[in-house]
Design a protein around this motif. Sequence first.
Motif, PDB file in Angstrom:
ATOM      1  N   LYS A   1      44.263  40.274  41.572  1.00 42.02           N
ATOM      2  CA  LYS A   1      44.750  39.940  40.245  1.00 42.02           C
ATOM      3  C   LYS A   1      45.142  41.217  39.527  1.00 42.02           C
ATOM      4  N   GLU A   2      46.163  41.160  38.677  1.00 35.12           N
ATOM      5  CA  GLU A   2      46.596  42.345  37.949  1.00 35.12           C
ATOM      6  C   GLU A   2      45.702  42.604  36.739  1.00 35.12           C
ATOM      7  N   ASN A   3      45.228  43.850  36.616  1.00 35.67           N
ATOM      8  CA  ASN A   3      44.576  44.338  35.389  1.00 35.67           C
ATOM      9  C   ASN A   3      43.271  43.632  35.026  1.00 35.67           C
ATOM     10  N   SER A   4      42.691  42.931  35.955  1.00 35.39           N
ATOM     11  CA  SER A   4      41.440  42.227  35.700  1.00 35.39           C
ATOM     12  C   SER A   4      40.889  41.765  37.036  1.00 35.39           C
ATOM     13  N   CYS A   5      39.588  41.533  37.091  1.00 34.82           N
ATOM     14  CA  CYS A   5      39.052  40.916  38.324  1.00 34.82           C
ATOM     15  C   CYS A   5      38.219  39.693  37.990  1.00 34.82           C
ATOM     16  N   SER A   6      38.326  39.189  36.760  1.00 37.67           N
ATOM     17  CA  SER A   6      37.578  37.991  36.380  1.00 37.67           C
ATOM     18  C   SER A   6      38.134  36.761  37.087  1.00 37.67           C
ATOM     19  N   VAL A   7      37.240  35.878  37.442  1.00 42.63           N
ATOM     20  CA  VAL A   7      37.636  34.631  38.090  1.00 42.63           C
ATOM     21  C   VAL A   7      38.024  33.625  37.012  1.00 42.63           C
ATOM     22  N   GLU A   8      39.151  32.957  37.195  1.00 40.16           N
ATOM     23  CA  GLU A   8      39.601  31.956  36.236  1.00 40.16           C
ATOM     24  C   GLU A   8      38.899  30.633  36.532  1.00 40.16           C
ATOM     25  N   GLY A   9      38.149  30.161  35.558  1.00 35.81           N
ATOM     26  CA  GLY A   9      37.409  28.923  35.737  1.00 35.81           C
ATOM     27  C   GLY A   9      36.613  28.589  34.500  1.00 35.81           C
TER      28      GLY A   9
ATOM     29  N   ILE B   1      48.058  28.055  38.207  1.00 41.55           N
ATOM     30  CA  ILE B   1      47.044  29.070  38.440  1.00 41.55           C
ATOM     31  C   ILE B   1      47.242  29.650  39.829  1.00 41.55           C
ATOM     32  N   ASP B   2      47.385  30.961  39.906  1.00 42.18           N
ATOM     33  CA  ASP B   2      47.594  31.613  41.192  1.00 42.18           C
ATOM     34  C   ASP B   2      46.373  31.434  42.081  1.00 42.18           C
ATOM     35  N   LYS B   3      46.603  31.437  43.387  1.00 38.74           N
ATOM     36  CA  LYS B   3      45.512  31.353  44.349  1.00 38.74           C
ATOM     37  C   LYS B   3      44.587  32.554  44.167  1.00 38.74           C
ATOM     38  N   GLN B   4      43.311  32.276  44.011  1.00 38.76           N
ATOM     39  CA  GLN B   4      42.337  33.341  43.801  1.00 38.76           C
ATOM     40  C   GLN B   4      41.643  33.695  45.109  1.00 38.76           C
ATOM     41  N   VAL B   5      41.386  34.972  45.284  1.00 35.23           N
ATOM     42  CA  VAL B   5      40.604  35.442  46.428  1.00 35.23           C
ATOM     43  C   VAL B   5      39.238  35.843  45.877  1.00 35.23           C
ATOM     44  N   ILE B   6      38.262  34.984  46.064  1.00 31.99           N
ATOM     45  CA  ILE B   6      36.961  35.156  45.426  1.00 31.99           C
ATOM     46  C   ILE B   6      36.052  36.023  46.291  1.00 31.99           C
ATOM     47  N   THR B   7      35.502  37.062  45.664  1.00 35.80           N
ATOM     48  CA  THR B   7      34.557  37.957  46.329  1.00 35.80           C
ATOM     49  C   THR B   7      33.197  37.831  45.659  1.00 35.80           C
ATOM     50  N   GLU B   8      32.145  37.654  46.437  1.00 37.94           N
ATOM     51  CA  GLU B   8      30.791  37.619  45.896  1.00 37.94           C
ATOM     52  C   GLU B   8      30.238  39.047  45.844  1.00 37.94           C
ATOM     53  N   ILE B   9      29.673  39.411  44.700  1.00 32.78           N
ATOM     54  CA  ILE B   9      29.105  40.750  44.529  1.00 32.78           C
ATOM     55  C   ILE B   9      27.623  40.700  44.921  1.00 32.78           C
ATOM     56  N   PRO B  10      27.181  41.538  45.851  1.00 30.33           N
ATOM     57  CA  PRO B  10      25.792  41.474  46.327  1.00 30.33           C
ATOM     58  C   PRO B  10      24.788  41.876  45.249  1.00 30.33           C
ATOM     59  N   THR B  11      23.598  41.324  45.352  1.00 22.19           N
ATOM     60  CA  THR B  11      22.546  41.578  44.366  1.00 22.19           C
ATOM     61  C   THR B  11      22.149  43.046  44.317  1.00 22.19           C
ATOM     62  N   VAL B  12      22.319  43.761  45.422  1.00 19.68           N
ATOM     63  CA  VAL B  12      21.979  45.184  45.422  1.00 19.68           C
ATOM     64  C   VAL B  12      22.830  45.956  44.411  1.00 19.68           C
ATOM     65  N   LEU B  13      24.007  45.412  44.064  1.00 19.38           N
ATOM     66  CA  LEU B  13      24.877  46.056  43.080  1.00 19.38           C
ATOM     67  C   LEU B  13      24.734  45.444  41.693  1.00 19.38           C
TER      68      LEU B  13
ATOM     69  N   ILE C   1      39.353  49.336  44.665  1.00 20.75           N
ATOM     70  CA  ILE C   1      39.983  48.141  45.238  1.00 20.75           C
ATOM     71  C   ILE C   1      41.288  47.853  44.507  1.00 20.75           C
ATOM     72  N   CYS C   2      41.299  48.064  43.199  1.00 20.14           N
ATOM     73  CA  CYS C   2      42.496  47.852  42.380  1.00 20.14           C
ATOM     74  C   CYS C   2      42.289  48.555  41.041  1.00 20.14           C
ATOM     75  N   GLN C   3      43.337  48.577  40.225  1.00 22.11           N
ATOM     76  CA  GLN C   3      43.238  49.181  38.896  1.00 22.11           C
ATOM     77  C   GLN C   3      42.576  48.185  37.935  1.00 22.11           C
ATOM     78  N   SER C   4      41.842  48.701  36.963  1.00 20.32           N
ATOM     79  CA  SER C   4      41.194  47.827  35.982  1.00 20.32           C
ATOM     80  C   SER C   4      42.113  47.497  34.810  1.00 20.32           C
ATOM     81  N   PHE C   5      43.227  48.194  34.696  1.00 20.02           N
ATOM     82  CA  PHE C   5      44.272  47.905  33.719  1.00 20.02           C
ATOM     83  C   PHE C   5      45.505  48.701  34.139  1.00 20.02           C
ATOM     84  N   THR C   6      46.628  48.433  33.491  1.00 20.28           N
ATOM     85  CA  THR C   6      47.849  49.147  33.820  1.00 20.28           C
ATOM     86  C   THR C   6      47.710  50.611  33.421  1.00 20.28           C
TER      87      THR C   6
END
Length: 522
Positions: free
Chosen positions: A198-206, A145-157, A321-326
């Motif tokens: 992460k490529e084509n997704s921003c879901s956290v693997e877990g 599993i690649d190293k993940q860079v986890i970002t917390e999304i604020p409640t305002v969003l 921040i990144c593309q949501s798919f190719t």
Amino acid sequence: MNEYIKKARLFLEQEQIDYLLVNSTNEFLVEYNELKKNSRYFLTGFTGSTGDAVVSKDNVYLFVDGRYHIQADLEVNHNDVTVVKLESGKFLDELYEIIGSNSSLGICSKKNSQYRYKTILEKFKDKNVTIKLFETDPIEKSNSIDKQVITEIPTVLTGKSTDEKVKEIYSELKDDEALIVTNLEDLSYIYNIRNFNKENSCSVEGKAVITKNANKLFKEETLGDFENYIKDLKHINTFYVNESNTTIKDYSLISDKAKKSEIKIKRYIKTDEELEHYKDAFAKTDKAIFATRQYILESDNISEFEIKNVLEENFKKYGAICQSFTSIVAKDANSSQAHYSKSSKDEILKEGSLVLIDCGGYYEGGLATDTTRVFVKGKPSDLHKTIYTSVLKAFLHAFNIKDFDCGFDIDYLARHFLKDSPEGFVFNHGLGHGIGVSVHEGPPRLCSMSPDAFAELEDNMCFTIEPGLYKEGYFGVRLENSCYMKNGTINSFTNMCYEKKLIDMSMLDNNEKKWLDKFEVL
């Protein structure tokens, strides 16, 4: 014959099985798996996001749906691989025809869902086929599993905190019950986290386990603790799971206590805060596409590859921040492939070239945008205009539908306006899909060929409407707006313009012209 086919056949011999199912996904059952972790890609050379393969001692069968029929034919070595072209939802029917009676089929328990496993067992019962489970995938190059860079999304969003979301789940559980969360979009939604690295997704693997008064999130270095944690929950008599996104391996940990989950993870119903974020994100997506349109119209001798690079630079320029798919950038005949992904340096736009762009991004709220537009370099042909206008008519009627309950109704209506298209042009995919943490999620589904399409459309659901027509060797047109429900009506996030020179106004009636006036036409 490539080395991976040889490897698979050696595995057949060593394990004394007749067939081996080779998957496109990973141990989290993701839709968009990176090619470097996609065993089916190594086996067949096919780069599409979905579609599994089956190996026998004398053949390799690649199963692809209508979006990939042309692409698969172009990418595989037909001396080694037989392309099985599916109608929607017919994978098991075709597999049934291929697998012989009194034979054995090997399946990786970490890369197939419990639901698929049960369905296969039932399907092949009358042919006396033995299903053998293996934890290992003999084709896999790496399961790290690649190293993940986890970002917390604020409640305002997000509109809801993690505590609020977890408490909603607590309220549906008894003291001896637990919910197992293995769907990555659900996980990322509940915990308000994303992995933008992460490529084509921003879901956290877990994975996560939620009991009446506690929740435990497992990711990266703690994932190995998941199995023992489950085994230590001696007081839990019922584990709620979704068999469609729980692997056979994970299900085996709780099979005697497993129960189909009725607990609703409400990520499909967006909060008002999420809708507001989406409006902003799509406004930025529109700007990125419009700037790319200008580049196409003003530049000469440009390739698909160059357009894609400019497109993705424009996404970053306008805040993605990144593309949501190719991103798909497909000219002329390449646009007849619904999910073309090459974006070749050798494909140069000429006078009269049609170019289809399907793209999306992730912004700070971690929700995927998705839009498709078609442009033309110079003057279009009459056929270009006929097909473009036919697709536009289908969109306008689907978007303005009055009498509907679910996605099936909208898909059915759109198909009516495409059924008499010029010979050879086909609409070979669903009309739309849900959007959110993933670019493809459901419910809702807008498809006359999917059971999910009968789910009721509710306020604050977000989804695409994307009719298309394609003819191999000619071109394809798809026009995709991402939309949302509010007060029982459909509204568009997408405001990117339609192309005036591609519209044959004589094909539109007065109502259609009035509907078109609500959108920008340049």
